[in-house]
Design a protein around this motif. Structure first.
Motif, PDB file in Angstrom:
ATOM      1  N   GLU A   1       0.841  -1.203   0.000  1.00  0.00           N
ATOM      2  CA  GLU A   1       0.000   0.000   0.000  1.00  0.00           C
ATOM      3  C   GLU A   1       0.881   1.261   0.000  1.00  0.00           C
ATOM      4  O   GLU A   1       0.650   2.218  -0.742  1.00  0.00           O
ATOM      5  CB  GLU A   1      -0.785   0.024   1.313  1.00  0.00           C
ATOM      6  CG  GLU A   1      -2.280  -0.155   1.259  1.00  0.00           C
ATOM      7  CD  GLU A   1      -2.791  -0.367   2.690  1.00  0.00           C
ATOM      8  OE1 GLU A   1      -3.302  -1.477   2.959  1.00  0.00           O
ATOM      9  OE2 GLU A   1      -2.610   0.551   3.525  1.00  0.00           O
ATOM     10  N   ARG A   2       1.899   1.237   0.835  1.00  0.00           N
ATOM     11  CA  ARG A   2       2.772   2.412   0.972  1.00  0.00           C
ATOM     12  C   ARG A   2       3.582   2.636  -0.314  1.00  0.00           C
ATOM     13  O   ARG A   2       3.820   3.777  -0.711  1.00  0.00           O
ATOM     14  CB  ARG A   2       3.709   2.242   2.181  1.00  0.00           C
ATOM     15  CG  ARG A   2       2.973   2.349   3.504  1.00  0.00           C
ATOM     16  CD  ARG A   2       3.862   2.138   4.698  1.00  0.00           C
ATOM     17  NE  ARG A   2       3.158   2.513   5.954  1.00  0.00           N
ATOM     18  CZ  ARG A   2       3.718   2.440   7.169  1.00  0.00           C
ATOM     19  NH1 ARG A   2       4.975   2.024   7.294  1.00  0.00           N
ATOM     20  NH2 ARG A   2       3.035   2.789   8.243  1.00  0.00           N
ATOM     21  N   LEU A   3       3.978   1.548  -0.966  1.00  0.00           N
ATOM     22  CA  LEU A   3       4.714   1.692  -2.234  1.00  0.00           C
ATOM     23  C   LEU A   3       3.834   2.406  -3.257  1.00  0.00           C
ATOM     24  O   LEU A   3       4.280   3.316  -3.959  1.00  0.00           O
ATOM     25  CB  LEU A   3       5.116   0.305  -2.763  1.00  0.00           C
ATOM     26  CG  LEU A   3       6.345  -0.324  -2.081  1.00  0.00           C
ATOM     27  CD1 LEU A   3       6.397  -1.822  -2.311  1.00  0.00           C
ATOM     28  CD2 LEU A   3       7.631   0.340  -2.590  1.00  0.00           C
ATOM     29  N   TYR A   4       2.553   2.022  -3.286  1.00  0.00           N
ATOM     30  CA  TYR A   4       1.639   2.666  -4.238  1.00  0.00           C
ATOM     31  C   TYR A   4       1.377   4.115  -3.839  1.00  0.00           C
ATOM     32  O   TYR A   4       1.326   5.014  -4.669  1.00  0.00           O
ATOM     33  CB  TYR A   4       0.326   1.871  -4.343  1.00  0.00           C
ATOM     34  CG  TYR A   4       0.459   0.671  -5.265  1.00  0.00           C
ATOM     35  CD1 TYR A   4       1.034  -0.519  -4.819  1.00  0.00           C
ATOM     36  CD2 TYR A   4       0.088   0.752  -6.609  1.00  0.00           C
ATOM     37  CE1 TYR A   4       1.211  -1.606  -5.664  1.00  0.00           C
ATOM     38  CE2 TYR A   4       0.261  -0.343  -7.468  1.00  0.00           C
ATOM     39  CZ  TYR A   4       0.827  -1.514  -6.986  1.00  0.00           C
ATOM     40  OH  TYR A   4       1.028  -2.581  -7.839  1.00  0.00           O
ATOM     41  N   GLU A   5       1.264   4.345  -2.528  1.00  0.00           N
ATOM     42  CA  GLU A   5       1.012   5.720  -2.073  1.00  0.00           C
ATOM     43  C   GLU A   5       2.205   6.626  -2.417  1.00  0.00           C
ATOM     44  O   GLU A   5       2.052   7.690  -2.995  1.00  0.00           O
ATOM     45  CB  GLU A   5       0.755   5.716  -0.555  1.00  0.00           C
ATOM     46  CG  GLU A   5       0.318   7.069  -0.017  1.00  0.00           C
ATOM     47  CD  GLU A   5       0.012   7.061   1.491  1.00  0.00           C
ATOM     48  OE1 GLU A   5       0.021   5.963   2.110  1.00  0.00           O
ATOM     49  OE2 GLU A   5      -0.231   8.164   2.035  1.00  0.00           O
ATOM     50  N   LEU A   6       3.415   6.145  -2.104  1.00  0.00           N
ATOM     51  CA  LEU A   6       4.611   6.958  -2.390  1.00  0.00           C
ATOM     52  C   LEU A   6       4.805   7.103  -3.906  1.00  0.00           C
ATOM     53  O   LEU A   6       5.246   8.134  -4.394  1.00  0.00           O
ATOM     54  CB  LEU A   6       5.837   6.303  -1.746  1.00  0.00           C
ATOM     55  CG  LEU A   6       7.167   7.072  -1.810  1.00  0.00           C
ATOM     56  CD1 LEU A   6       7.037   8.498  -1.295  1.00  0.00           C
ATOM     57  CD2 LEU A   6       8.256   6.320  -1.041  1.00  0.00           C
ATOM     58  N   GLY A   7       4.372   6.057  -4.624  1.00  0.00           N
ATOM     59  CA  GLY A   7       4.504   6.072  -6.085  1.00  0.00           C
ATOM     60  C   GLY A   7       3.638   7.123  -6.748  1.00  0.00           C
ATOM     61  O   GLY A   7       3.803   7.420  -7.940  1.00  0.00           O
ATOM     62  N   LYS A   8       2.704   7.686  -5.983  1.00  0.00           N
ATOM     63  CA  LYS A   8       1.848   8.739  -6.538  1.00  0.00           C
ATOM     64  C   LYS A   8       2.377  10.143  -6.189  1.00  0.00           C
ATOM     65  O   LYS A   8       1.848  11.153  -6.653  1.00  0.00           O
ATOM     66  CB  LYS A   8       0.416   8.589  -5.999  1.00  0.00           C
ATOM     67  CG  LYS A   8      -0.304   7.316  -6.468  1.00  0.00           C
ATOM     68  CD  LYS A   8      -1.804   7.410  -6.162  1.00  0.00           C
ATOM     69  CE  LYS A   8      -2.492   6.094  -6.469  1.00  0.00           C
ATOM     70  NZ  LYS A   8      -2.327   5.140  -5.324  1.00  0.00           N
ATOM     71  N   VAL A   9       3.396  10.203  -5.358  1.00  0.00           N
ATOM     72  CA  VAL A   9       3.921  11.519  -4.948  1.00  0.00           C
ATOM     73  C   VAL A   9       4.903  11.970  -6.026  1.00  0.00           C
ATOM     74  O   VAL A   9       6.064  11.548  -6.050  1.00  0.00           O
ATOM     75  CB  VAL A   9       4.616  11.420  -3.567  1.00  0.00           C
ATOM     76  CG1 VAL A   9       5.167  12.779  -3.158  1.00  0.00           C
ATOM     77  CG2 VAL A   9       3.629  10.896  -2.524  1.00  0.00           C
ATOM     78  N   SER A  10       4.410  12.784  -6.973  1.00  0.00           N
ATOM     79  CA  SER A  10       5.208  13.106  -8.166  1.00  0.00           C
ATOM     80  C   SER A  10       5.135  14.605  -8.484  1.00  0.00           C
ATOM     81  O   SER A  10       4.170  15.285  -8.170  1.00  0.00           O
ATOM     82  CB  SER A  10       4.649  12.318  -9.357  1.00  0.00           C
ATOM     83  OG  SER A  10       5.307  12.720 -10.549  1.00  0.00           O
ATOM     84  N   ASP A  11       6.216  15.095  -9.114  1.00  0.00           N
ATOM     85  CA  ASP A  11       6.229  16.488  -9.589  1.00  0.00           C
ATOM     86  C   ASP A  11       5.503  16.614 -10.914  1.00  0.00           C
ATOM     87  O   ASP A  11       5.300  17.713 -11.410  1.00  0.00           O
ATOM     88  CB  ASP A  11       7.696  16.945  -9.781  1.00  0.00           C
ATOM     89  CG  ASP A  11       8.377  17.153  -8.432  1.00  0.00           C
ATOM     90  OD1 ASP A  11       9.456  16.568  -8.224  1.00  0.00           O
ATOM     91  OD2 ASP A  11       7.788  17.842  -7.575  1.00  0.00           O
ATOM     92  N   ALA A  12       5.177  15.483 -11.518  1.00  0.00           N
ATOM     93  CA  ALA A  12       4.530  15.534 -12.846  1.00  0.00           C
ATOM     94  C   ALA A  12       3.168  14.853 -12.758  1.00  0.00           C
ATOM     95  O   ALA A  12       2.963  13.969 -11.915  1.00  0.00           O
ATOM     96  CB  ALA A  12       5.415  14.801 -13.856  1.00  0.00           C
ATOM     97  N   SER A  13       2.260  15.290 -13.609  1.00  0.00           N
ATOM     98  CA  SER A  13       0.982  14.539 -13.642  1.00  0.00           C
ATOM     99  C   SER A  13       1.097  13.548 -14.799  1.00  0.00           C
ATOM    100  O   SER A  13       1.573  13.868 -15.874  1.00  0.00           O
ATOM    101  CB  SER A  13      -0.179  15.511 -13.877  1.00  0.00           C
ATOM    102  OG  SER A  13       0.082  16.221 -15.070  1.00  0.00           O
ATOM    103  N   GLY A  14       0.768  12.320 -14.520  1.00  0.00           N
ATOM    104  CA  GLY A  14       0.793  11.320 -15.601  1.00  0.00           C
ATOM    105  C   GLY A  14       1.997  10.412 -15.554  1.00  0.00           C
ATOM    106  O   GLY A  14       2.028   9.359 -16.172  1.00  0.00           O
TER     107      GLY A  14
END
Ligand code: 1AL
Ligand code: MN
Ligand code: MN
Length: 456
Positions: free
Chosen positions: A29-42
C-alpha cells in the motif's frame, strides 16, 4: 521450481509469525502511495528538493514515527529514523535507500528499500522488541541518488559518508540554478561546518545495508525472489558539447557545413561500437595490461540518455548539440581505458568535421565490492525468510553483480556495505513497467526482519 511465483505461499498466509499484514499488505500500500507523490501529472518524477520530494520526506517521516523511530531531516534532505541500542555507544547499523526517482520512473526503485526497512522495524516495535536491539539501528531515506537534476549522484549519501565536497554547492542544473540556490529556497545553507556535522564518524557505524530491486533479469530467470549483491559496477557520467557553425538549412552547401548534429550522431555511434566491441578499439599499448578486455566486454555498458540542440529549429543547421554519456563497467581501469580511447577518437572526428568538442566529466564512482561477512549474514537472512514462508529450500541464495549504481557506493567510503536484491518483473526498471510481486515485497521485509533479529 521458482519460489513464490505467487502460488507457493497460500499456506503461509495465516501464519502469524510472518506478519504479512505489515511486511506485505501495508508495505505494498505504501509503495503505491509513495509512487503517486510526483512532480509531474501522468508519470512519476521526484528530484532533489522538488515539491514532490518535500511531500515524500514528510510521508516517509510519518511512517518512521509509526514504527516507533526517532526522526529528523538533515540539511541535505535525508530523512533519518533511529532507535537507540540497548548497549550504550554500540556502533549503529544503517539501512537505507533513496527517495528520489528518475523521470517516468517505476515506484519500486529506491522506495522499496526504505519501506521494507521501516516495515521490518515496525514488526519489532509492535512486538515490543524494538528496545531490545543491541545496537542502534537507523533507516536513512537519501535525498538524491539518481542525480537527475544535477548529474552528480549520491548527494544525500555522500554527505552522510563525508565525501561531498563543498564545491558541489556550485553545481548547476540546465537552467543554471545551483544546489546552493535550491537549499537557500528551502532556507538551508550548507557550509564546510554543516558538511562536517552531516558526516558520520566511521567509528560509530557498524555497517550499511541496502535492499533494492535488481533492475535486471537474473533473479526472475533462476526463480528466486531475493539475491545478495557481490559488487557494484563503477560509473562515469560525461557531458559532451559539440559546437559548429549555425546556418540556413536551405543555402549552406553540404561540403561547407560544420554541422554539430551530424558530428554528434557519428560520435554516438562510435561510443556504441566501442562499448559493444572494446577488443576491436582498445589499443594494446601497455595501457590495457592492467585488465582483461574479455571480462571488460562482459560488463561494459554505455548510454546516451539526454540530447539537446540549439536553436532547435527544423530549418536551422544547429550551432550546438549537447548530450550525456553514461559508461559503466565492473573493472575501473577498463572503464578508464574506454574513456581515454573514446575521448581521443572523439577529438579526431570533430577535427575532421571542423567542429569543436568539449567533454566534461560530471560524475565518477569507482566499483565497490560488498563486505563478504555482511553478505553471508544477508544470505542467511534471505534463507531464513524463504524457510519461514515456504519451508525447506534446497538451493543456495544467489549472489550477483549490480550494473546499477546505489547509495551503497557512497556509503562504502564510510563503512562496510551489503545489499539484498529483490526480483523485479522482466528486470525492467527506470520505467513505469517496473513491478515487484507482493509476495516478493513480503520476502524482502521478512529477510530484513530476520537480519535485525540477529541483533536482538
Ligand atoms: N539503482 C539505480 O537505478 N541507480 C541509478 N543511479 C546511479 N547513481 O547509479 C543508476 O543509474 O543505476
Ligand atoms: Mn534508479
Ligand atoms: Mn535506485
Amino acid at each position: 521450481a521458482s519460489i513464490f511465483s505467487g502460488n507457493g505461499t497460500e499456506n503461509a498466509e495465516n501464519r502469524s509469525d510472518l506478519f504479512s499484514e505489515i511486511l506485505r499488505d501495508e508495505a505494498v500500500e505504501r509503495l503505491y502511495e509513495l509512487g503517486k507523490v510526483s512532480d509531474a501529472s501522468g508519470y512519476l518524477e521526484r528530484t532533489f528538493f522538488s515539491p514532490a520530494s518535500l511531500r515524500a520526506i514528510n510521508l516517509i517521516r510519518r511512517w518512521m514515527e509509526d514504527a516507533g523511530l526517532n526522526t529528523w531531516v538533515d540539511q541535505m534532505g535525508n530523512v533519518h529514523g533511529q532507535v537507540e541500542g540497548s548497549i550504550a555507544n554500540a556502533e549503529a547499523l544503517l539501512i537505507g535507500s533513496h527517495l528520489d526517482t528518475v523521470v517516468d520512473a517505476g515506484m519500486f526503485d529506491g522506495s522499496l528499500g526504505i519501506i521494507s526497512a521501516i516495515s521490518a522495524l515496525k514488526v519489532l516495535y509492535i512486538n515490543g522488541k524494538l528496545g531490545k536491539l543491541k545496537r542502534p539501528v537507523e533507516v536513512i531515506a537519501f535525498s538524491d541518488e539518481e542525480g537527475v537534476r544535477f548529474q552528480t549522484t549520491f548527494l544525500g549519501s555522500a554527505s552522510v559518508a563525508g565525501i561531498l565536497p563543498i564545491t558541489a554547492m556550485q553545481i548547476s542544473d540546465k537552467r543554471g540554478v545551483t544546489i546552493e540556490d535550491i537549499l537557500k529556497e528551502n532556507s538551508l545553507e550548507i557550509t564546510e561546518g554543516t558538511l562536517l556535522q552531516l558526516k558520520y564518524d566511521p567509528r560509530s557505524v557498524w555497517g550499511y545495508v541496502e535492499v533494492h530491486i535488481e533492475q535486471g533479469p537474473v533473479l526472475e530467470r533462476i526463480g528466486f525472489p531475493l539475491g545478495v549483491v557481490k559488487g557494484i559496477a563503477g560509473q562515469t557520467r560525461l557531458k559532451v558539447k559539440v559546437r559548429g557553425s549555425q546556418g540556413h538549412a536551405g543555402t549552406v552547401p553540404m561540403s561547407m557545413r560544420q554541422d554539430p548534429m551530424a558530428a554528434a550522431a557519428e560520435l554516438i555511434v562510435l561510443l556504441e561500437s566501442l562499448c559493444k566491441h572494446p577488443e576491436e578499439h582498445l589499443s594494446y599499448d601497455g595501457h590495457c595490461s592492467s585488465f582483461n578486455v574479455k571480462s571488460l566486454a562482459s560488463s561494459l555498458v554505455c548510454t546516451v540518455g539526454e540530447i539537446s540542440t540549439w536553436p532547435s529549429a527544423s530549418n536551422v543547421i544547429p550551432g550546438e548539440v549537447t548530450y550525456t554519456v553514461d559508461i559503466r563497467a565492473i573493472d575501473d581501469s577498463g572503464r578508464e581505458a574506454v574513456i581515454y580511447e573514446l575521448s581521443n577518437r572523439m577529438y579526431q572526428i570533430c577535427e575532421s568535421r571542423s567542429v569543436s568538442c568539449i567533454i566534461e566529466r560530471k560524475h565518477d564512482a569507482g566499483s565497490v565490492v560488498c563486505d563478504p561477512e555482511l553478505s553471508t549474514q544477508l544470505k542467511s537472512a534471505a534463507y531464513s525468510a524463504f524457510k519461514r514462508m515456504v519451508g525447506e529450500i534446497h538451493d543456495e541464495v544467489p549472489m550477483l553483480m549490480s550494473g546499477a549504481g546505489h547509495d551503497a557506493m557512497a556509503m562504502s567510503r564510510l563503512t562496510k556495505v551489503g545489499m539484498l536484491f529483490v526480483r523485479c518483473r522482466g528486470g525492467i526498471s527506470h520505467s513505469p513497467e517496473e513491478h515487484v510481486l507482493d509476495d516478493d515485497v513480503w520476502a524482502a521485509g521478512l529477510a530484513i526482519l530476520s537480519f535485525l533479529e540477529s541483533f536482538l
